[in-house]
Design a protein around this motif. Structure first.
Motif: not given
Length: 732
Positions: A454-459, A527-528, A557-564, A566-570
Motif C-alpha cells: 500500500s502506498v496510499n496514506g501515511i499510516v 482500508c489503505d 469514503d471507501t473509493v479505491d481502497c487498497f484492502n476492501p 479493511g474498512i472497519f475500525i474499532p
C-alpha cells in the motif's frame, strides 16, 4: 488534507506522463521501480499562485536560495548548508567526522576504539579498516560478532559556544563565547562538533513527505520553525495595506524542505552558536553581498548572470546584496515595514540588544527556508541510464546492461523494492507514490497478487517481530543500531508530542483529540493499510478488533481502497479499552527504531550509508541485509524485508551493484547543471590528529585550527573530474 495534496499533484501531470505510466506494470517479486522523468515536484498552494502569493518572482527566489545554500556566511563560523551536502548532495569528508552516539541516545558519550584497539574519537581520520561498524566472522551471519561500534559517521559543523553578536559587514565569524567542548576536544583544544546522524543527500529530497531521518521536518511549513502546526508560537510578520501589521500563522503544505532548513539554521551543532536566532542570521546577511568570500563561476546555471566573475576570470560574490534579491523575490508585505521596534530584539547578552529587528530581519527565516526549498526543488536527478532506458510492455527497462537488468530482478525477488519503490525509489515519497498509484493501480504490484504494497496514506499496519504493529509509511526498522542508541521516529518534539503519525492515529481512534498535532492523521483510511485493523466477524481475535469488541465503518469514503475488507475500525470505547491494556496486541507502535527510507538514486556516490554512516560500501549494505540486519527490534519486518532469499552469490552481488550504478545521473557525477555550484571552503578536521592538536584557531585560543578542503566553483558545463564513491576517499 492528503486528498487535497494528491489532487494538486495529479493536476500537474501531462497526458504523455499518464500514457507512459499506464504501461508500467510489476512482475513477480516486489514492485517495478519507475522512471522519474516527467514526475512533477509536489505543488505548494499559495507559494507562487493565487491573488496574493508569498513569492512574486520564482527565478529570483531560486537565485537567492542557491546563494544561501552555498554561502559560508550563513553559519556562525564558516559552515554553509552545502558543507554537509556538497558531494552528490551528501558529505564525503573523512576527518573529524565522528560522533560518539546517535541522536537522543541513552548510551554514554564515549568514542569506540578502533578494531585494532587504538584510539579513534575527535579529529580521527577514517580508514577503510574502520568499516563496517558492525563486523562478524562471516559478513552474512551476525552470530559471531567481532566488532561493534556505536559511533556515528556524520558531518562536522560548528565549534559551538554561546552567541553574543553578529556583524552586518566584515568577517564571516559571529562573536561567540567559546570553551572547550566536553566531548569534542583533543587535549585542551576544542574541535568542531559532529552531528549524531549521517547527512543524507538533498538531491531529490523534495519528493519526501517529511525530511530528516526521524521525519521531524514537518510537511507543513509554519514560517519560523521545523514543527508545522505543532508549534503554537510560529508565524510571520505581515504588513497590511493600511500600514498596520501583525504576526500571522503560515501553513504551506509540501514544504518539508523549508521546515528542514530552519532546523539546521538554528542548530548549535550544525551551523550556529547557541541562542543565535533566525533574525540574527537575517541581521548578519541582509546587507551583505551573497557568497562574498567564495568564487562564483561566470557560467553558473543559476548565479552566472549575477556573479562578479567575468568569462575566464573568477571573482568572489554576486553583484547585488541579499536584501535586493529578497525585495525582488518576495511579496512586499513581508519586508516593507521599515520602522524598528515591534519585531523584537537580540538577546540581552548582545551588545546590540538596544537595536530592535527590522521586519525583514524578523522574517528572514521564512525568506531563507522558502528560497532554499525552491532551489533544492531544482535538484532533481531524473536522467540516469535507468530513466533513459526504453521499457517493454511490462515496464521493464530493456536498455540497461544484461547484468544490471538481472540485478533489478534480484532486487525485486529479494523484496528490496517494497521499500525502495516508485519513481524516487523510496516509500517516503508519499504524495508522489500515491499519485502514481492513482494513475496506474498496477504500478506497485498487481492487485490480485500478494506481492504488492500500500502506498496510499501515511499510516499502515505491519507484520513485525512483535506482532501486528502500526507503522508510518516511508519509515522502516531494519536493525542498524539498537533502539537505545537512536530511537529515530520513536522520538518526540519539544512540545512533548510523538514524531510518529502512527502513535497519533491510535490516540485518534480512542477519541483523544488533544494528541492530534498533524492534520493528516484525520485522513488516514483503515482500508489503505497493508493488514486490516478490524474485521466484521463474530469470533474474537487477539490481533484484530471484531464484532465482539465493537467495530464501526471508517468515516472516510471507501473509493479505491487498497484492502476492501479493511474498512472497519474499532469503536472509540473499544480503542480506549485496548490502549489501557498493559499487554495489548492490537495497538502496537512500530515507531521506535524506525528511520526514513532513503532514495537509491545516485547511491553509488552518497556513502557512507545508513543513518549512522556505519557502512562504507554498497557491498557492506548488501551483506547487512543478507544477515537480517545487525540487531533485533520489535518493529523489524521479517516477512517483508528479511524473509527473502539473501543476495550472497558473487554474480548476484555484481548484478545488483551494476543495477544500483545505473541509477547514477551523470550530471550529478560531473556536477553539470543543475548540480553545478560556487566555490566551497570547509573544515576537514584540524591541524594535527586525534592525539594532539598542532595549531590554535584565530577564532579563539581554546579551539583547534581548521584544516581546509576547497571545492572549486563549477559552471553549468560541469567538471572533467568525476565524483567518486565514499570509499575512494578513505585512507588505507
Amino acid at each position: 488534507m492528503l486528498i487535497l495534496i494528491k489532487k494538486l499533484i495529479i493536476s500537474q501531470v501531462s497526458m504523455f506522463f499518464l500514457t507512459f505510466y499506464m504501461s508500467s506494470m510489476a512482475l513477480a517479486g516486489g514492485p517495478m521501480p519507475l522512471s522519474l522523468k516527467g514526475v512533477p515536484v509536489p505543488e505548494v498552494p499559495g507559494l507562487l499562485d493565487g491573488p496574493d502569493p508569498i513569492i512574486v518572482d520564482k527565478k529570483k527566489a531560486i537565485v537567492l536560495g542557491k546563494a544561501l545554500f552555498w554561502d559560508m556566511n550563513v553559519g556562525s563560523d564558516g559552515v554553509a548548508c552545502a558543507t554537509c551536502h556538497f558531494h552528490a548532495g551528501a558529505d564525503r569528508r573523512i576527518k573529524n567526522q565522528l560522533s560518539p552516539i546517535g541522536r537522543n541516545s541513552d548510551m554514554p558519550e564515549e568514542f569506540s576504539l578502533r578494531k585494532d584497539g587504538s584510539l579513534r574519537g575527535p579529529n580521527a581520520t577514517l580508514t577503510k579498516d574502520d568499516f563496517p561498524f558492525f563486523d562478524t566472522d562471516n559478513p552474512t551471519n551476525r552470530q559471531d560478532v567481532t566488532y561493534n561500534s556505536d559511533d556515528v559517521v556524520s558531518s562536522a559543523g560548528t565549534f559551538g559556544g554561546v552567541f553574543r553578536d553578529t556583524h552586518v559587514l566584515g568577517g564571516m565569524t559571529d562573536t561567540c563565547a567559546h570553551s572547550v567542548d566536553e566531548v569534542f576536544h583533543v587535549s585542551a583544544k576544542g574541535t568542531r562538533r559532529v552531528e549524531p546522524r549521517n547527512a543524507p543527500t538533498v538531491i531529490n529530497a523534495v519528493f519526501n513527505f517529511r525530511n530528516f531521518w526521524d521525519g521531524r521536518a514537518n510537511n507543513i511549513f509554519n514560517g519560523s520553525s521545523e514543527w508545522g502546526d505543532r508549534d503554537p508560537g510560529a508565524g510571520v510578520w505581515v504588513k497590511y495595506a493600511d500600514g498596520t501589521f501583525s504576526k500571522e500563522r503560515l501553513r504551506l503544505i509540501n514544504s518539508s524542505l523549508a521546515s528542514q532548513s530552519l532546523a539546521a539554521a538554528v542548530n548549535s551543532v550544525e551551523m550556529t552558536c547557541q541562542n543565535r536566532t533566525l533574525a540574527d542570521m537575517g541581521r548578519k546577511l541582509l546587507f551583505r553581498l551573497p557568497l562574498e568570500h567564495q568564487h562564483v563561476h561566470w557560467n553558473d546555471s543559476v548565479l552566472g548572470n549575477y556573479a562578479s566573475s567575468t568569462e575566464g576570470q573568477l571573482k568572489k560574490g554576486l553583484k547585488m546584496p541579499y536584501y535586493i534579491l529578497i525585495m525582488q523575490a518576495f511579496n512586499p508585505k513581508y519586508w516593507s515595514y521599515y520602522t524598528r521596534g515591534p519585531f523584537g530584539s537580540p538577546p540581552l547578552s548582545s551588545a546590540k540588544n538596544s537595536l530592535p529587528y527590522l521586519q525583514a530581519e524578523a522574517n528572514f527565516g521564512m525568506f531563507f527556508a522558502l528560497a532554499l526549498q525552491l532551489y533544492q526543488s531544482t535538484l532533481v536527478s531524473d536522467d540516469s541510464p535507468f530513466d533513459r532506458s526504453a521499457r517493454d510492455e511490462n515496464g521493464v527497462p530493456i536498455e540497461l546492461s544484461e547484468s544490471a537488468q538481472r540485478g533489478l530482478e534480484v532486487m525485486q525477488n529479494a523484496h528490496c523494492t517494497f521499500c525502495h519503490l516508485g519513481a524516487n525509489l523510496t516509500t517516503s515519497a508519499v504524495v508522489t507514490n500515491s499519485m502514481l498509484h492513482e494513475i496506474d493501480h498496477d504500478a506497485f504490484g498487481h492487485e490480485d497478487s500478494n506481492e504488492r504494497i500500500s502506498v496510499n496514506g501515511i499510516v499502515t499496519r505491519l507484520n513485525a517481530e512483535a506482532g501486528a504493529m502500526f507503522g508510518d509509511i516511508g519509515f522502516s526498522a531494519t536493525g542498524v543500531t539498537p533502539v537505545e542508541n537512536d530511537p529515530g521516529l520513536g522520538g518526540f518534539d519539544p512540545f512533548g508530542n510523538p514524531l510518529s503519525f502512527s502513535d497519533q492515529y491510535m490516540q485518534l481512534l480512542a477519541g483523544n483529540e488533544e494528541w492530534i498535532v498533524d492534520p493528516f492523521i484525520r485522513d488516514v483510511r483503515a482500508c489503505d493499510m497493508d493488514n486490516p485493523l478490524a474485521s466484521a466477524k463474530d469470533d474474537p481475535d487477539v490481533f484484530q478488533f471484531t464484532n465482539t469488541d465493537g467495530i464501526q465503518p471508517q468515516a472516510q469514503d471507501t473509493v479505491d481502497c487498497f484492502n476492501p475488507d479493511g474498512i472497519f475500525i474499532p469503536t472509540v470505547e473499544a480503542a480506549r479499552a485496548e490502549l489501557e491494556k498493559p499487554d495489548r496486541q492490537r495497538f502496537l507502535s512500530g515507531a521506535n527504531g524506525s528511520f526514513k527510507v532513503p532514495t537509491l538514486r545516485n547511491v553509488e556516490l552518497t556513502g557512507p550509508y545508513m543513518h549512522n554512516g556505519g557502512m562504507a560500501t554498497l557491498e557492506q549494505v548488501i551483506e547487512f541485509y543478507a544477515r537480517s540486519g545487525n540487531f533485533d527490534m520489535d518493529a523489524k519486518e521479517p516477512f517483508k524485508i528479511f524473509s527473502q532469499p539473501a543476495i550472497t552469490g558473487a554474480q548476484q552481488i555484481e548484478d545488483v551493484l551494476n543495477f544500483l550504478k545505473s541509477l547514477t545521473d551523470e550530471r550529478v557525477r560531473y556536477r553539470r547543471a543543475p548540480f553545478d555550484h560556487p566555490e566551497l571552503i570547509m573544515s576537514h578536521g584540524h591541524v594535527g590528529d586525534n592525539y594532539a592538536i598542532q595549531a590554535e584557531n584565530p577564532i579563539s585560543s581554546v579551539l583547534a585550527a581548521d584544516e581546509v578542503l576547497v571545492i572549486p566553483a563549477v559552471g553549468a558545463e560541469g567538471s572533467s573530474e568525476p565524483l567518486q564513491p565514499f570509499e575512494f576517499y578513505l585512507e588505507e
